[in-house]
Write a protein that holds these residues in place. Sequence first.
Motif, mmCIF file in Angstrom:
data_model
loop_
_atom_site.group_PDB
_atom_site.id
_atom_site.type_symbol
_atom_site.label_atom_id
_atom_site.label_comp_id
_atom_site.label_asym_id
_atom_site.label_seq_id
_atom_site.Cartn_x
_atom_site.Cartn_y
_atom_site.Cartn_z
ATOM 1 N N MET A 250 29.257 -62.131 17.017
ATOM 2 C CA MET A 250 28.715 -60.946 16.358
ATOM 3 C C MET A 250 28.870 -59.705 17.226
ATOM 4 O O MET A 250 29.173 -58.616 16.726
ATOM 5 C CB MET A 250 27.244 -61.190 16.013
ATOM 6 N N SER A 251 28.683 -59.856 18.536
ATOM 7 C CA SER A 251 28.792 -58.706 19.442
ATOM 8 C C SER A 251 30.227 -58.187 19.502
ATOM 9 O O SER A 251 30.463 -56.967 19.445
ATOM 10 C CB SER A 251 28.322 -59.095 20.843
ATOM 11 N N SER A 252 31.204 -59.102 19.625
ATOM 12 C CA SER A 252 32.601 -58.664 19.713
ATOM 13 C C SER A 252 33.067 -58.052 18.401
ATOM 14 O O SER A 252 33.831 -57.078 18.398
ATOM 15 C CB SER A 252 33.507 -59.835 20.100
ATOM 16 N N ALA A 253 32.601 -58.594 17.273
ATOM 17 C CA ALA A 253 32.979 -58.024 15.979
ATOM 18 C C ALA A 253 32.397 -56.623 15.811
ATOM 19 O O ALA A 253 33.057 -55.722 15.264
ATOM 20 C CB ALA A 253 32.514 -58.937 14.846
ATOM 21 N N ALA A 254 31.168 -56.432 16.281
ATOM 22 C CA ALA A 254 30.562 -55.106 16.213
ATOM 23 C C ALA A 254 31.283 -54.122 17.126
ATOM 24 O O ALA A 254 31.515 -52.960 16.770
ATOM 25 C CB ALA A 254 29.087 -55.188 16.574
ATOM 26 N N LEU A 255 31.672 -54.602 18.319
ATOM 27 C CA LEU A 255 32.297 -53.729 19.315
ATOM 28 C C LEU A 255 33.725 -53.364 18.953
ATOM 29 O O LEU A 255 34.121 -52.188 19.026
ATOM 30 C CB LEU A 255 32.252 -54.406 20.681
ATOM 31 N N PHE A 256 34.526 -54.360 18.544
ATOM 32 C CA PHE A 256 35.961 -54.129 18.340
ATOM 33 C C PHE A 256 36.345 -53.864 16.881
ATOM 34 O O PHE A 256 37.361 -53.224 16.626
ATOM 35 C CB PHE A 256 36.764 -55.328 18.858
ATOM 36 N N LEU A 257 35.540 -54.359 15.955
ATOM 37 C CA LEU A 257 35.879 -54.192 14.537
ATOM 38 C C LEU A 257 34.929 -53.240 13.815
ATOM 39 O O LEU A 257 35.164 -52.903 12.656
ATOM 40 C CB LEU A 257 35.863 -55.552 13.825
ATOM 41 N N GLY A 258 33.874 -52.846 14.501
ATOM 42 C CA GLY A 258 32.912 -51.930 13.887
ATOM 43 C C GLY A 258 32.056 -52.581 12.821
ATOM 44 O O GLY A 258 31.513 -51.885 11.955
ATOM 45 N N GLU A 259 31.908 -53.917 12.868
ATOM 46 C CA GLU A 259 31.079 -54.596 11.869
ATOM 47 C C GLU A 259 29.603 -54.262 12.112
ATOM 48 O O GLU A 259 29.121 -54.389 13.230
ATOM 49 C CB GLU A 259 31.277 -56.112 11.934
ATOM 50 N N PRO A 260 28.891 -53.876 11.071
ATOM 51 C CA PRO A 260 27.462 -53.578 11.257
ATOM 52 C C PRO A 260 26.666 -54.857 11.455
ATOM 53 O O PRO A 260 26.977 -55.907 10.899
ATOM 54 C CB PRO A 260 27.076 -52.897 9.937
ATOM 55 N N VAL A 261 25.645 -54.791 12.281
ATOM 56 C CA VAL A 261 24.720 -55.903 12.470
ATOM 57 C C VAL A 261 23.357 -55.441 11.967
ATOM 58 O O VAL A 261 22.625 -54.755 12.662
ATOM 59 C CB VAL A 261 24.636 -56.342 13.942
ATOM 60 N N THR A 262 23.052 -55.800 10.734
ATOM 61 C CA THR A 262 21.833 -55.339 10.084
ATOM 62 C C THR A 262 20.622 -56.114 10.597
ATOM 63 O O THR A 262 20.753 -57.199 11.175
ATOM 64 C CB THR A 262 21.947 -55.535 8.567
ATOM 65 N N PRO A 263 19.409 -55.576 10.377
ATOM 66 C CA PRO A 263 18.204 -56.329 10.749
ATOM 67 C C PRO A 263 18.141 -57.711 10.085
ATOM 68 O O PRO A 263 17.710 -58.682 10.712
ATOM 69 C CB PRO A 263 17.068 -55.425 10.262
ATOM 70 N N LEU A 264 18.584 -57.795 8.823
ATOM 71 C CA LEU A 264 18.598 -59.092 8.150
ATOM 72 C C LEU A 264 19.536 -60.070 8.859
ATOM 73 O O LEU A 264 19.251 -61.268 8.971
ATOM 74 C CB LEU A 264 19.035 -58.926 6.690
ATOM 75 N N ARG A 265 20.663 -59.563 9.340
ATOM 76 C CA ARG A 265 21.614 -60.432 10.023
ATOM 77 C C ARG A 265 21.053 -60.924 11.357
ATOM 78 O O ARG A 265 21.259 -62.078 11.738
ATOM 79 C CB ARG A 265 22.947 -59.712 10.225
ATOM 80 N N TRP A 266 20.334 -60.062 12.063
ATOM 81 C CA TRP A 266 19.698 -60.501 13.302
ATOM 82 C C TRP A 266 18.640 -61.557 13.001
ATOM 83 O O TRP A 266 18.478 -62.531 13.751
ATOM 84 C CB TRP A 266 19.062 -59.325 14.036
ATOM 85 N N CYS A 267 17.916 -61.370 11.907
ATOM 86 C CA CYS A 267 16.913 -62.358 11.507
ATOM 87 C C CYS A 267 17.584 -63.689 11.179
ATOM 88 O O CYS A 267 17.098 -64.754 11.598
ATOM 89 C CB CYS A 267 16.138 -61.840 10.297
ATOM 90 N N ALA A 268 18.701 -63.629 10.443
ATOM 91 C CA ALA A 268 19.446 -64.848 10.121
ATOM 92 C C ALA A 268 19.937 -65.525 11.388
ATOM 93 O O ALA A 268 19.894 -66.763 11.505
ATOM 94 C CB ALA A 268 20.627 -64.510 9.210
ATOM 95 N N ALA A 269 20.414 -64.723 12.344
ATOM 96 C CA ALA A 269 20.908 -65.287 13.608
ATOM 97 C C ALA A 269 19.795 -66.002 14.359
ATOM 98 O O ALA A 269 19.986 -67.110 14.874
ATOM 99 C CB ALA A 269 21.508 -64.173 14.470
ATOM 100 N N ALA A 270 18.613 -65.389 14.413
ATOM 101 C CA ALA A 270 17.491 -66.013 15.119
ATOM 102 C C ALA A 270 17.099 -67.339 14.465
ATOM 103 O O ALA A 270 16.865 -68.339 15.147
ATOM 104 C CB ALA A 270 16.303 -65.058 15.146
ATOM 105 N N LEU A 271 17.049 -67.359 13.132
ATOM 106 C CA LEU A 271 16.673 -68.580 12.423
ATOM 107 C C LEU A 271 17.736 -69.666 12.586
ATOM 108 O O LEU A 271 17.420 -70.837 12.849
ATOM 109 C CB LEU A 271 16.468 -68.280 10.938
ATOM 110 N N LEU A 272 19.000 -69.275 12.455
ATOM 111 C CA LEU A 272 20.081 -70.261 12.548
ATOM 112 C C LEU A 272 20.198 -70.847 13.950
ATOM 113 O O LEU A 272 20.266 -72.072 14.125
ATOM 114 C CB LEU A 272 21.401 -69.615 12.136
ATOM 115 N N VAL A 273 20.237 -69.992 14.941
ATOM 116 C CA VAL A 273 20.379 -70.478 16.315
ATOM 117 C C VAL A 273 19.157 -71.301 16.712
ATOM 118 O O VAL A 273 19.275 -72.374 17.323
ATOM 119 C CB VAL A 273 20.591 -69.303 17.288
ATOM 120 N N GLY A 274 17.969 -70.822 16.350
ATOM 121 C CA GLY A 274 16.764 -71.586 16.660
ATOM 122 C C GLY A 274 16.734 -72.914 15.935
ATOM 123 O O GLY A 274 16.370 -73.947 16.522
ATOM 124 N N GLY A 275 17.133 -72.918 14.666
ATOM 125 C CA GLY A 275 17.157 -74.162 13.916
ATOM 126 C C GLY A 275 18.157 -75.151 14.458
ATOM 127 O O GLY A 275 17.871 -76.355 14.566
#
Length: 316
Positions: A250-275
């Motif tokens: 997600m970080s490299s896509a945001a940095l090099f491709l300009g992909e937005p990382v929305t609050p919902l996406r951060w929430c999804a990341a926390a749930l997925l990685v934690g799960g």
Amino acid sequence: MRPSHLALAVLVAAVWGVNFTVIEVGLDHFPPLLFSALRFLAAALPAVFFVGRPKVAWKWIVAVGLVLGVAKFGLVFVGMDAGMPAGLSSLVLQIQAVFTAVIAWAALGERPSAVGTVGMLVALAGIGVAAVDEGTSGPLGAFALVVAAAAAWGVSNVLTRKASPPDALNFMVWVSTVPVLPLVGLSLLTEGASRDLAALGALDWQGAGTVLFVAWVSTVFGFGAWGWLLKRHPASRVAPFSLLVPVFGMSSAALFLGEPVTPLRWCAAALLVGGVALTSITPRNRDRSRVRAEGGAPAPAEVGRRTPVPAEEFGR
């Protein structure tokens, strides 16, 4: 783990995460199925001449090659080509841990623990949040293709577990020989010979570089280094570093491709990685029961050595 070994584990996770951004760039140069075929061709050649003979039965190499190489990677590349963002793809694919646990339960009788079951539910909640986020900004069809790819990855993980390859690099290189012709055939049928030839005719350094990165850096170096670490440390110490993959993705896509990382996406990341982290936990009492059943503790010299490669790590 030594600091140098810790650094190597983080480097491999970073390579596997950045790999999704490189795939996104490569899809600007190749049709998705042709790109996937070229990835496996470059991973297999010339490495297949240096890794030695296959160390597992051919039936496992062919089965994993078709499910992982053709189904999983074919779906990922087609899904990303259809609009699934690179960073989100690196995250959503982690749901493979849930598919693996469910399929292993059905096929191998490996019943998940209570903690693992909770982890699966948390990870599924993360997928739901990610689907809501993607539904507001991108095609849900492409999202579904990547989820299907994660399911195929789960099947290949169970097949890999049955195969129990002693050498991750040897296994992955031989597996890479299997998908090339099926993917080329599917590309000719669905993408067309004219489109494939045009992409190959317009090949430039950037396009060639993406193929070499996903083949040699992500596959050959990544699995070689990961296997080297697993021979020197218990899998329980090495495997958690794979949870860093979507962070780098997600970080490299945001940095090099300009992909937005929305609050919902951060929430999804926390749930997925934690799960996924909870799903990967093995209760200590289960380990003690297994040791007692085997007649005692393993010899100290064997701890952390010749550890079978976790099936979940194949296919990065």
